[in-house]
Design a protein around this motif. Structure first.
Motif, mmCIF file in Angstrom:
data_model
loop_
_atom_site.group_PDB
_atom_site.id
_atom_site.type_symbol
_atom_site.label_atom_id
_atom_site.label_comp_id
_atom_site.label_asym_id
_atom_site.label_seq_id
_atom_site.Cartn_x
_atom_site.Cartn_y
_atom_site.Cartn_z
ATOM 1 N N THR A 159 0.847 -1.086 -0.086
ATOM 2 C CA THR A 159 -0.066 -0.038 -0.137
ATOM 3 C C THR A 159 0.900 1.383 0.011
ATOM 4 O OG1 THR A 159 -0.131 0.029 2.396
ATOM 5 C CG2 THR A 159 -2.005 -0.916 1.272
ATOM 6 N N GLY A 160 0.522 2.271 -0.565
ATOM 7 C CA GLY A 160 1.121 3.616 -0.617
ATOM 8 C C GLY A 160 0.901 4.285 0.434
ATOM 9 N N TRP A 161 1.117 5.556 0.696
ATOM 10 C CA TRP A 161 1.028 6.319 1.984
ATOM 11 C C TRP A 161 -0.510 6.430 2.404
ATOM 12 C CZ3 TRP A 161 -1.506 10.913 2.293
ATOM 13 C CH2 TRP A 161 -1.667 11.613 1.051
ATOM 14 N N MET A 162 -1.096 6.730 1.191
ATOM 15 C CA MET A 162 -2.637 7.010 1.357
ATOM 16 C C MET A 162 -3.563 6.040 2.048
ATOM 17 S SD MET A 162 -3.924 8.836 -2.178
ATOM 18 C CE MET A 162 -3.252 10.278 -2.925
ATOM 19 N N TYR A 163 -3.078 4.885 1.767
ATOM 20 C CA TYR A 163 -3.719 3.702 2.501
ATOM 21 C C TYR A 163 -3.149 2.914 3.533
ATOM 22 C CZ TYR A 163 -5.414 5.010 -2.143
ATOM 23 O OH TYR A 163 -5.882 5.596 -3.163
ATOM 24 N N ASN A 164 -2.426 3.418 4.141
ATOM 25 C CA ASN A 164 -1.936 3.031 5.290
ATOM 26 C C ASN A 164 -2.539 3.462 6.570
ATOM 27 O OD1 ASN A 164 0.182 1.371 4.488
ATOM 28 N ND2 ASN A 164 1.532 3.070 4.359
#
Lengths: 538, 189
Positions: free
Chosen positions: A20-25
């Motif tokens: 996951t990218g930062w948006m989805y952590n």
């Protein structure tokens, strides 16, 4: 920020993508990194919405069913109301100049503490719901859905920003992360998502005039203690007055100075100075708080709490106002008070009755900073000072974020300290004046439960203090902010043991030779002066 | 012989320090790790600088056979940082043990020894690293104790005022007085 990989690193490149990218952590609430949730009674006191019992680590934050609608409506309203907010949402080019300027990032290493990414937390939602490209292309245009996880992430990181504005000094576009945090917090407050360390003082201030909830008789009794101490040290009985109609000047200080050490020593310094010059002034037990924790909740709340200053000045019929040593208080007074609750036409432009200096810079607010006032007295030779009484101190000065970056008070405190202390040493250039590092506890984050956050955030400041301790034997960290006086002692205790913390007017009080005083054998802390000959008349 | 091993390690210092820094940086997230490695300025990049300075001080102390009291401050500066970050106690001090592996590999990987290392010297060196590890436990606990002490002090400040208020009110009752003007409320610094 981005670093060019070396050939070796390139050859070892790993092509597998993170899950996951930062948006989805989703945010992970780590102990020591957040403050306790606001209590319903605190929110109810000021009619803030969704007052209920909740706990940060609970899955369910007891939000209203239409919370998403409230947030988006709140964003829309503020995007229309504040041009700066819309501009800050639009113009960031992700150059990264701000990334390593935040003391919280420097101390935590958490990328979401980079100002650019902290702003991106809300900017991504802005793109998704308020820009055409984001509406059409979603994440491909940098947008993301507003979910409960996103909201929780906002709460966690907007209460990990001390609104110090150091990042904005380095932003080529002048994006002010503090304002983004302010609006982020304002939106969170629409859902009752505050911290008790802010909500409690706001409620106290609204009901009783100050953050500590001190009632008039308590304030008076605390002053009695201080007056006794001053008499013990100097042999002189100062006689502060309270709520006195017809005084020339209203003096407003942060309430921390009236109650907690080392602020009380500074408070004693104010009283001694005013007594010595014979200033016709009064304290107020109603406008008994210069600070404004409402400023950390919403614009409207800050305005409501601030209104008492002019109201009390008018009620007492004073001519002008002096403000004490406080940080965010001055950002409020300097940049907001006039438009919120002014114009204060009933007041006069401040003129020092001792020197005749007319403070045109306060021509509109009619309120001056005590550092300006005292520096002016010294400049005109109106104070008899014996700096050798501070010879047991090797002093450095911590610029408070709000007074330095918020209003440009940089030289006055230095001028005062250099005239009252013989041993003054500056910290390194990148850590003072406009580039000063925050104490790590500003904007209402000086609770105890988030001590780890405070220690991490204060680490860059402490490193600079350690430097002057090692090179010059510095043992006193002077400042002009009440939150500094509360937050820096534990910070020093952990990172730089052996360095104490003092307000500027404590140093003034030590050095001030008062008319008719007895030979001083003690400093303001009732500690013996090491060199008694320093206490003799000058 | 120990001196010989130390000579090799001295020669290999840049490589060893780089690998050691890599290990400690890898305990932070990607971007932060890059920052830590890139931070060379004491004041604008205090975490990376302190860690790098600390590792070098530790390594120099070990190969110069300095007394542990002289090496400990370098260890303390790193441990204090990690004691307030997101690490479990074992994670906070694990980097000490990694030095063993790095030294073992680097000392063999050199033309000076042709793959043969003085085992006794290496063991003696590793024992020193073990001692450092033990010291790091103490330092870690000291730092955590300090954090709890700071939290307690702040809470005590508040309770102190409450107790003061209670005490005064009791004294007044004993003296048959109403609660007078000397009542204080808890402090919210």
């Amino acid at each position: 920020m981005a670093k060019k990989p070396t050939p070796e690193e390139l050859s070892k490149i790993n092509y597998s993508l993170p899950y996951t990218g930062w948006m989805y952590n989703p945010v992970e609430f780590k102990d020591g990194m957040f403050c306790n949730a606001s209590k319903p009674e605190s929110l109810n006191t000021v009619d803030f919405p969704n007052a209920r019992k909740w706990s940060v680590k609970d899955e369910d934050w007891n939000l209203p069913e239409n919370w998403k609608e409230i947030v988006l409506e709140g964003m829309k309203e503020r995007l229309e109301k504040y041009r700066s907010f819309r501009l800050f949402m639009d113009i960031c080019v992700r150059c990264g100049a701000c990334a390593d300027k935040c003391h919280f990032f420097l101390g935590t290493g958490d990328p979401k503490n980079m100002p650019v990414l902290r702003a991106e937390l809300i900017r991504s939602v802005y793109r998704r719901y308020f820009t055409t490209s984001g509406k059409m292309m979603g994440k491909h245009a940098g947008g993301r859905e507003l979910t409960l996880d996103v909201l929780k992430e906002w709460w966690y990181y907007f209460y990990q920003c001390s609104e110090c504005r150091r990042c904005s000094v380095f932003c080529p576009y002048g994006i002010d992360q503090a304002e983004i945090t302010m609006i982020g917090r304002e939106i969170l407050n629409l859902l009752g998502l505050n911290i008790e360390w802010i909500a409690g003082p706001v409620a106290n201030c609204f009901m009783k005039g100050n953050h500590l909830g001190l009632e008039p008789h308590t304030i008076k009794s605390n002053f009695d203690f201080m007056v006794d101490d001053i008499e013990e040290i100097t042999g002189i009985k100062v006689e502060p007055s309270f709520n006195r109609k017809g005084a020339e000047v209203l003096f407003v200080a942060p309430s921390g100075d009236m109650f907690g050490d080392p602020g009380t020593y500074t408070c004693m310094g104010y009283m001694m100075l005013f007594h010595e010059i014979g200033l016709d002034y009064t304290w107020s037990t109603y406008a008994s708080e210069g600070g404004n924790f409402g400023f950390f909740t919403s614009n409207d709340m800050a305005k409501r709490l601030n209104s008492k200053i002019y109201a009390e000045a008018q009620r007492l019929g004073v001519k002008w106002i002096i403000g004490g040593e406080c940080g965010h208080m001055w950002r409020v007074m300097h940049q907001y008070m006039d438009t919120w609750n002014g114009p204060a036409d009933f007041l006069e432009v401040p003129v020092s009755p001792i020197t005749g200096t007319r403070f045109e810079n306060a021509g509109s607010t009619k309120m001056i900073h005590i550092a300006e006032f005292t520096a002016d007295l010294i400049k005109h030779g109106k104070l008899n000072l014996d700096p050798s009484r501070n010879d047991h101190l090797k002093v450095t000065f911590h610029d408070s974020c709000n007074t330095s970056r918020g209003m440009g008070i940089l030289d006055e405190p230095r001028y005062v300290i250099k005239n009252t202390c013989n041993n003054f040493y500056e910290m390194p250039e990148d850590t003072i004046r406009e580039k000063t590092f925050c104490c790590g506890s500003g904007s209402g984050l000086n609770a105890s439960e988030n001590m780890e956050l405070r220690l991490r955030g204060g680490f860059p400041r402490a490193t600079a203090v350690k430097h002057v301790q090692q090179h010059h034997g510095v043992n006193m960290l002077a400042n002009i902010c009440a939150i500094d006086r509360a937050a820096l002692p534990p910070l020093m205790n952990y990172w730089v043991p052996g360095v104490d913390v003092a307000g500027m007017h404590e140093l003034v009080a030590n050095a001030l030779v008062m008319k008719g005083e007895k030979e001083r054998t003690q400093d303001m802390r009732l500690e013996d002066l090491p060199e008694k000959e320093g206490a003799e008349d000058v | 012989m120990a001196t010989k091993l130390n000579d090799i390690l001295r020669k290999k210092k840049p490589a060893i320090l780089k690998r050691w820094l890599d290990v400690i940086s890898a305990t932070y997230s990607g971007e932060a790790a890059a920052f830590i490695k890139g931070q060379k300025n004491q004041f604008t990049g205090p975490m990376g600088y302190t860690i790098q300075e600390g590792l070098e001080g530790l390594f120099d102390g070990l190969i110069d056979e300095a007394p542990f009291e002289e090496i400990a401050p370098f260890l303390e500066s790193i441990i204090k940082i990690r004691a307030v970050q997101d690490f479990s106690p074992s994670q906070a001090v694990a980097f000490i043990f990694h030095l063993k592996k790095i030294i073992s590999e680097e000392s063999q990987n050199t033309s000076d020894t042709r793959g043969v290392v003085d085992t006794a010297a290496l063991t003696a060196f590793e024992l020193k690293i073990d001692t450092l590890a033990l010291i790091s436990f103490d330092l870690y606990m000291e730092a955590r104790d300090k954090v709890y002490q700071l939290k307690t002090n702040e809470s005590n400040d508040m309770v102190f005022r409450l107790l003061q208020k209670e005490r005064r009110s009791c004294e007044m009752q004993e003296q048959g007085l109403e609660q007078g003007p000397n009542i204080e409320t808890p402090i919210l610094k």
